[in-house]
Design a protein around this motif. Sequence first.
Motif, mmCIF file in Angstrom:
data_model
loop_
_atom_site.group_PDB
_atom_site.id
_atom_site.type_symbol
_atom_site.label_atom_id
_atom_site.label_comp_id
_atom_site.label_asym_id
_atom_site.label_seq_id
_atom_site.Cartn_x
_atom_site.Cartn_y
_atom_site.Cartn_z
ATOM 1 N N GLY A 78 -11.395 13.144 6.656
ATOM 2 C CA GLY A 78 -10.649 13.930 5.463
ATOM 3 C C GLY A 78 -11.043 13.283 4.146
ATOM 4 N N ALA A 79 -11.568 11.881 4.065
ATOM 5 C CA ALA A 79 -12.007 11.626 2.756
ATOM 6 C C ALA A 79 -13.342 12.096 2.436
ATOM 7 N N ILE A 80 -14.183 12.147 3.641
ATOM 8 C CA ILE A 80 -15.636 12.721 3.492
ATOM 9 C C ILE A 80 -15.489 14.087 3.017
ATOM 10 N N THR A 81 -14.705 14.916 3.680
ATOM 11 C CA THR A 81 -14.672 16.343 3.453
ATOM 12 C C THR A 81 -14.022 16.688 2.174
ATOM 13 N N GLY A 82 -13.215 15.802 1.582
ATOM 14 C CA GLY A 82 -12.288 16.024 0.534
ATOM 15 C C GLY A 82 -10.924 16.530 0.783
ATOM 16 N N ASP A 83 -10.583 16.572 2.158
ATOM 17 C CA ASP A 83 -9.428 16.980 2.713
ATOM 18 C C ASP A 83 -8.441 16.085 2.497
ATOM 19 N N ARG A 84 -7.427 15.918 1.579
ATOM 20 C CA ARG A 84 -6.617 14.880 1.100
ATOM 21 C C ARG A 84 -5.382 14.922 2.240
ATOM 22 N N GLU A 85 -4.978 15.857 2.913
ATOM 23 C CA GLU A 85 -3.944 15.933 3.744
ATOM 24 C C GLU A 85 -4.137 15.301 4.687
ATOM 25 N N GLN A 86 -5.503 15.692 5.286
ATOM 26 C CA GLN A 86 -6.076 15.245 6.648
ATOM 27 C C GLN A 86 -6.169 13.705 6.368
ATOM 28 N N GLU A 87 -6.856 13.185 5.237
ATOM 29 C CA GLU A 87 -7.040 11.786 4.994
ATOM 30 C C GLU A 87 -5.507 11.035 4.984
ATOM 31 N N MET A 88 -4.664 11.468 4.446
ATOM 32 C CA MET A 88 -3.068 10.926 4.449
ATOM 33 C C MET A 88 -2.478 10.837 5.697
ATOM 34 N N SER A 89 -2.513 12.189 6.338
ATOM 35 C CA SER A 89 -2.003 12.261 7.916
ATOM 36 C C SER A 89 -2.899 11.096 8.573
ATOM 37 N N GLY A 90 -3.984 10.816 8.424
ATOM 38 C CA GLY A 90 -4.623 10.091 9.264
ATOM 39 C C GLY A 90 -4.259 8.591 9.070
ATOM 40 N N ASN A 91 -4.149 8.145 7.798
ATOM 41 C CA ASN A 91 -3.777 7.112 7.439
ATOM 42 C C ASN A 91 -2.416 6.652 7.835
ATOM 43 N N VAL A 92 -1.401 7.670 7.837
ATOM 44 C CA VAL A 92 -0.006 7.486 8.641
ATOM 45 C C VAL A 92 -0.088 7.286 10.167
ATOM 46 N N ARG A 93 -0.964 7.956 10.468
ATOM 47 C CA ARG A 93 -1.225 7.880 12.162
ATOM 48 C C ARG A 93 -1.677 6.591 12.354
ATOM 49 N N HIS A 94 -2.700 6.020 11.518
ATOM 50 C CA HIS A 94 -3.299 4.729 11.758
ATOM 51 C C HIS A 94 -2.110 3.736 11.523
ATOM 52 N N ASP A 95 -1.232 3.642 10.764
ATOM 53 C CA ASP A 95 -0.190 2.676 10.392
ATOM 54 C C ASP A 95 0.626 2.709 11.437
ATOM 55 N N LYS A 96 1.184 3.796 11.934
ATOM 56 C CA LYS A 96 2.022 4.038 13.085
ATOM 57 C C LYS A 96 1.550 3.427 14.332
ATOM 58 N N GLY A 97 0.477 3.525 14.836
ATOM 59 C CA GLY A 97 -0.406 2.789 15.478
ATOM 60 C C GLY A 97 -0.463 1.305 15.680
ATOM 61 N N GLN A 98 -0.625 0.837 14.230
ATOM 62 C CA GLN A 98 -0.626 -0.329 14.089
ATOM 63 C C GLN A 98 0.448 -1.037 14.153
ATOM 64 N N ALA A 99 1.498 -0.440 13.830
ATOM 65 C CA ALA A 99 3.088 -0.952 13.827
ATOM 66 C C ALA A 99 3.413 -0.880 15.499
ATOM 67 N N GLN A 100 3.044 0.036 16.341
ATOM 68 C CA GLN A 100 3.280 0.173 17.630
ATOM 69 C C GLN A 100 2.584 -1.002 18.350
ATOM 70 N N GLN A 101 1.451 -1.324 18.072
ATOM 71 C CA GLN A 101 0.690 -2.374 18.618
ATOM 72 C C GLN A 101 1.239 -3.906 18.209
ATOM 73 N N GLU A 102 1.776 -3.891 16.804
ATOM 74 C CA GLU A 102 2.375 -5.037 16.559
ATOM 75 C C GLU A 102 3.754 -5.408 17.650
ATOM 76 N N MET A 103 4.426 -4.527 17.771
ATOM 77 C CA MET A 103 5.659 -4.422 18.406
ATOM 78 C C MET A 103 5.702 -4.642 19.977
ATOM 79 N N ASN A 104 4.391 -4.438 20.475
ATOM 80 C CA ASN A 104 3.858 -4.692 21.863
ATOM 81 C C ASN A 104 2.862 -5.757 22.086
ATOM 82 N N LYS A 105 2.566 -6.519 21.293
ATOM 83 C CA LYS A 105 1.812 -7.727 21.530
ATOM 84 C C LYS A 105 2.011 -8.484 22.722
ATOM 85 N N PRO A 106 1.209 -8.489 23.723
ATOM 86 C CA PRO A 106 1.442 -9.429 24.555
ATOM 87 C C PRO A 106 1.877 -10.765 24.456
ATOM 88 N N SER A 107 2.876 -11.425 24.953
ATOM 89 C CA SER A 107 3.292 -12.895 24.553
ATOM 90 C C SER A 107 2.489 -13.970 25.314
#
Length: 108
Positions: A78-107
Motif C-alpha cells: 500500500g505504501a509503495i503503490t500509494g494506496d493509503r487504505e491498503q496501507e492502513m488496513s495492513g497496519n491494523v492486521r499487523h497490529d491485531k496479529g501482534q496482539a494475538q501473539q502476545e496473548m498466546n506466548k508460550p509460558s
Amino acid sequence: MSGYKANTDEPNKTTGQYHSLKGNLVETIGDLTGAQSWKESGRQEHVEGETEYNAAQAKNYVEGAADRLAGKKDAVVGAITGDREQEMSGNVRHDKGQAQQEMNKPSV
C-alpha cells in the motif's frame, strides 16, 4: 470418573482449562476418598485438558504470526503503490496479529 475426550478437531483454550481444573478436582476427590479410579481419571483429564489448552495457544500464536506477516505485506504494498487504505488496513492486521501473539506466548 470423567470420560473426557479432548476436542481434537479444534483445540480451545477455555475447554482445555476447564477440563484441566476439573481433572484436578476429580483427582483430589480420589485422593481424599481413596478411590483410585477417580484419582487416575482425574489425572488423565487434567493432562488432556492441559494438552488441549497448549494446542489452542500454539494455534492462536501461529495465526497471529500469519496475520502480522500478511498485514506487513499489505502495508508495504500500500505504501509503495500509494494506496493509503491498503496501507492502513495492513497496519491494523499487523497490529491485531501482534496482539494475538502476545496473548498466546508460550509460558517458559
